[in-house]
Write a protein that holds these residues in place. Structure first.
Motif, PDB file in Angstrom:
ATOM      1  N   LEU A 205      -8.098   4.398   3.532  1.00  0.00           N
ATOM      2  CA  LEU A 205      -6.704   4.488   2.801  1.00  0.00           C
ATOM      3  C   LEU A 205      -5.758   5.349   3.445  1.00  0.00           C
ATOM      4  N   ALA A 206      -6.147   6.408   3.838  1.00  0.00           N
ATOM      5  CA  ALA A 206      -5.405   7.453   4.238  1.00  0.00           C
ATOM      6  C   ALA A 206      -4.548   7.131   5.476  1.00  0.00           C
TER       7      ALA A 206
ATOM      8  N   GLY B 275       0.679   3.630   6.770  1.00  0.00           N
ATOM      9  CA  GLY B 275       0.937   2.495   7.877  1.00  0.00           C
ATOM     10  C   GLY B 275       1.842   1.577   6.983  1.00  0.00           C
ATOM     11  N   ILE B 276       1.272   1.007   5.803  1.00  0.00           N
ATOM     12  CA  ILE B 276       2.184   0.204   5.094  1.00  0.00           C
ATOM     13  C   ILE B 276       3.574   0.521   4.893  1.00  0.00           C
ATOM     14  N   LEU B 277       3.524   1.816   4.166  1.00  0.00           N
ATOM     15  CA  LEU B 277       4.879   2.521   3.841  1.00  0.00           C
ATOM     16  C   LEU B 277       5.825   2.571   5.101  1.00  0.00           C
ATOM     17  N   LEU B 278       5.129   2.926   6.249  1.00  0.00           N
ATOM     18  CA  LEU B 278       6.154   3.052   7.361  1.00  0.00           C
ATOM     19  C   LEU B 278       6.563   1.807   7.883  1.00  0.00           C
ATOM     20  N   LEU B 279       5.908   0.857   7.658  1.00  0.00           N
ATOM     21  CA  LEU B 279       6.201  -0.909   8.121  1.00  0.00           C
ATOM     22  C   LEU B 279       7.225  -1.204   7.148  1.00  0.00           C
ATOM     23  N   ARG B 280       7.206  -0.652   5.660  1.00  0.00           N
ATOM     24  CA  ARG B 280       8.467  -1.306   4.953  1.00  0.00           C
ATOM     25  C   ARG B 280       9.591  -0.598   5.313  1.00  0.00           C
ATOM     26  N   TRP B 281       9.448   0.925   5.659  1.00  0.00           N
ATOM     27  CA  TRP B 281      10.624   1.499   6.014  1.00  0.00           C
ATOM     28  C   TRP B 281      11.504   0.921   7.056  1.00  0.00           C
TER      29      TRP B 281
END
Length: 69
Positions: free
Chosen positions: A13-14, A19-25
């Motif tokens: 999860l770390a 990774g998901i947050l970076l992709l959304r940004w």
């Protein structure tokens, strides 16, 4: 044994969550706001109409769609 599985899950999860947050940004940055997107496409639509690539009816229909009417 349970502790090892928990550590493995937390470690996964770390990496996944950032990774998901970076992709959304990145996706939001490249697309921009909905208003900016609509403005850009309205300009393109105006150019196509001015160049005679589309007729007035098509222009007005697409313009209403882009303006959300």
């Amino acid at each position: 044994m349970l502790q090892d599985q928990l550590i493995t899950a937390v470690t996964g999860l770390a990496f996944i969550v950032p990774g998901i947050l970076l992709l959304r940004w990145w996706l939001n940055r490249s697309v921009g706001s909905p208003e900016a997107w609509a403005e850009q496409h309205i300009k393109i639509l105006q150019q196509k109409y001015a160049q005679g690539e589309i007729d007035e009816e098509t222009y007005r229909t697409r313009l209403k769609e882009l303006q959300g009417e």
